[in-house]
Design an enzyme around this catalytic site. Structure first.
Site, PDB file in Angstrom:
ATOM      1  CD  GLU A 111      -8.226   8.132 -10.660  1.00  0.00           C
ATOM      2  OE1 GLU A 111      -8.644   7.231 -11.391  1.00  0.00           O
ATOM      3  OE2 GLU A 111      -8.549   8.240  -9.469  1.00  0.00           O
TER       4      GLU A 111
ATOM      5  CD  GLU B  11      -3.007  -0.699   0.011  1.00  0.00           C
ATOM      6  OE1 GLU B  11      -3.068  -0.397  -1.210  1.00  0.00           O
ATOM      7  OE2 GLU B  11      -3.473  -1.744   0.463  1.00  0.00           O
TER       8      GLU B  11
ATOM      9  CE1 TYR C 183      -3.118   7.309  -2.685  1.00  0.00           C
ATOM     10  CE2 TYR C 183      -2.392   9.209  -3.975  1.00  0.00           C
ATOM     11  CZ  TYR C 183      -2.467   7.835  -3.789  1.00  0.00           C
ATOM     12  OH  TYR C 183      -1.882   7.002  -4.711  1.00  0.00           O
TER      13      TYR C 183
ATOM     14  N   GLY D 121     -13.411   2.133  -1.540  1.00  0.00           N
ATOM     15  CA  GLY D 121     -11.983   1.862  -1.711  1.00  0.00           C
ATOM     16  C   GLY D 121     -11.718   0.644  -2.585  1.00  0.00           C
TER      17      GLY D 121
ATOM     18  N   GLY E 147     -16.894   4.695  -3.339  1.00  0.00           N
ATOM     19  CA  GLY E 147     -16.441   5.179  -2.033  1.00  0.00           C
ATOM     20  C   GLY E 147     -16.076   4.083  -1.049  1.00  0.00           C
TER      21      GLY E 147
ATOM     22  CB  SER F 211     -10.284   0.398  -7.832  1.00  0.00           C
ATOM     23  OG  SER F 211      -9.096   0.787  -7.320  1.00  0.00           O
TER      24      SER F 211
ATOM     25  CB  SER G 211     -12.322   6.211 -10.153  1.00  0.00           C
ATOM     26  OG  SER G 211     -11.316   5.845  -9.265  1.00  0.00           O
TER      27      SER G 211
ATOM     28  CG  ASP H 261      -6.324   1.719  -7.576  1.00  0.00           C
ATOM     29  OD1 ASP H 261      -5.702   0.829  -6.967  1.00  0.00           O
ATOM     30  OD2 ASP H 261      -6.764   2.741  -7.022  1.00  0.00           O
TER      31      ASP H 261
HETATM   32  C1  GAF Z   1      -5.298   4.422  -4.102  1.00  0.00           C
HETATM   33  C2  GAF Z   1      -4.499   4.872  -5.316  1.00  0.00           C
HETATM   34  F1  GAF Z   1      -5.341   5.096  -6.377  1.00  0.00           F
HETATM   35  C3  GAF Z   1      -3.450   3.839  -5.712  1.00  0.00           C
HETATM   36  O1  GAF Z   1      -2.653   4.364  -6.760  1.00  0.00           O
HETATM   37  C4  GAF Z   1      -2.576   3.455  -4.510  1.00  0.00           C
HETATM   38  O2  GAF Z   1      -1.650   4.471  -4.217  1.00  0.00           O
HETATM   39  C5  GAF Z   1      -3.444   3.121  -3.305  1.00  0.00           C
HETATM   40  O3  GAF Z   1      -4.393   4.143  -3.034  1.00  0.00           O
HETATM   41  C6  GAF Z   1      -2.617   2.913  -2.062  1.00  0.00           C
HETATM   42  O4  GAF Z   1      -1.819   1.787  -2.191  1.00  0.00           O
HETATM   43  O5  GAF Z   1      -6.061   3.289  -4.407  1.00  0.00           O
END
Ligand code: GAF
Length: 385
Positions: free
Chosen positions: A162, A35, A226, A126, A124, A128, A130, A174
């Protein structure tokens, strides 16, 4: 609920009065481990979910794109002027316009198109949603236009949509998961070279299950935090004189930390460097078929996100602790953080008991009841029949 592909087809038929030329599906993902390593040029190990976004589409004359989404119930239209530069199309349409913009910006002759979008990927959470939308639209346009853009080059382009059109500074994980994952496998991705290895991840054969718990925690300041984590990693790499934190190995960690002068940055660096190593260690175990042994690495990853990278929230930590106390072999938050989902690796016959334990711990703390599901690795983006 009707099948997602049928909903996209029916939406297309209703909106445009014709059958689509085709339907393209792209999945949401969970990240098994790795992560906040992607934008540090490091390693990740996501797998695709059986939850998908489907774009039913056909070509239309001229440089016009018309898009219906079942989620908002709206139809939006944009033309070449709107995708001449980022920013003109906003909201959910920006993910679609962003893909058209990125393709055109890379020199591709994007066909005008009509699209109808339906999705089973929750927003929302988490998972992905999008990237699934970007990948479904991108693969549809590539096929409809016969564009010369092999799958291995598509994630970078979707990421560009994105980053530069939508304005979210994400890494490449993602989009890579949505496009390049394989059924029954986790995707070991080197985010610097974009080389991949498909790692068999056969939970069933190992008598195991992967429980995904949606923490239902509201995303608190997720975007700003982030971006702040990313900045702090880039600043640390700069101070250490390396291209990215990927270039610091675990054996060099102590000396690297000694060269940094504030404790917060030291903890951010420690997370990224140790997390890269945990991905590599997980891959070694999975290659050897030792699936059940990855649990401690998942749990260590969680502790690192909680204590060093500081991206977890109380609901998430509660879910992880309760899952482990109920016998999960390992558990961690998955995704960008500040909410989203928790993964728990469990013996197949313990999945219900672990889920119930998490629900009970939530009730005790007065949190909103979490949702849960068990998942197996699914395929990446594909054209449907
Ligand atoms: C989000 C981001 F979109 C990914 O690119 C990645 O950084 C993730 O957070 C964290 O591992 O999903």
């Amino acid at each position: 609920m009707t099948d997602v592909a049928d909903r996209a087809t029916a939406g297309f038929q209703r909106e445009y009065g014709a059958a689509p030329a085709g339907r393209w599906a792209a999945p949401g993902r969970v990240n098994l481990i790795g992560e906040h390593t992607d934008y540090n040029d490091g390693f990740v190990l996501p797998f695709a979910l059986p939850l998908r976004t489907v774009a039913a589409a056909d070509r239309q004359d001229g440089q016009r794109w018309t898009v219906w989404s079942e989620l908002s119930g709206e139809t939006i239209t944009f033309d070449a002027d709107d995708v001449a530069e980022p920013g003109r199309v906003t909201g959910w349409g920006a993910y679609v316009a962003g893909v058209v913009w990125a393709l055109r910006d890379a020199g591709h002759a994007v066909p005008g198109a009509r699209l109808a979008i339906a999705s089973d990927v929750p927003l929302g959470a988490g998972l992905s949603s999008s990237a699934a939308l970007e990948a479904a639209v991108l693969t549809a346009l590539v096929d409809l236009g016969g564009l010369d853009l092999p799958a291995a080059r598509q994630p970078r382009l979707a990421q560009r949509a994105e980053n530069a059109y939508v304005g979210a500074p994400t890494g490449i994980m993602d989009q890579s998961a949505a496009i390049r994952c394989r059924d029954g496998h986790a995707l070991f991705l080197d985010c610097r070279t974009e080389e991949v290895e498909h790692i068999p991840f056969d939970l069933h054969a190992a008598g195991l299950a992967m429980l995904v718990v949606d923490s239902r925690a509201p995303h608190r300041h997720a975007d700003g935090e982030y971006a702040a984590r990313r900045k702090s990693c880039e600043a640390a790499a700069d101070r250490l004189g390396v291209t990215a934190l990927r270039d610091v190995g675990v054996d060099q960690l102590d000396s690297a930390l000694a060269r940094l002068d504030d404790d917060e940055t030291r903890r951010r660096v420690r997370h990224v460097v140790t997390e890269d190593q945990r991905v590599l260690d997980t891959v070694v175990l999975l290659r050897a078929g030792r699936v059940g042994e990855i649990g401690p690495l998942l749990t260590a990853s969680h502790a690192s996100m909680r204590d060093d990278f500081e991206i977890t929230v109380p609901e998430i930590d509660t879910a992880v602790e309760a899952a482990l106390a109920a016998g999960a072999l390992g558990a961690r938050m998955t995704g960008g953080g500040f909410g989203g989902c928790v993964l728990a690796l469990v013996e197949a016959d313990a999945a219900d008991a672990v889920a119930e334990a998490v629900t009970a711990a939530y009730a005790e703390r007065g949190f909103q009841t979490p949702a849960h599901v068990t998942v197996l690795p699914a395929p990446g983006a594909t054209r449907l029949n």
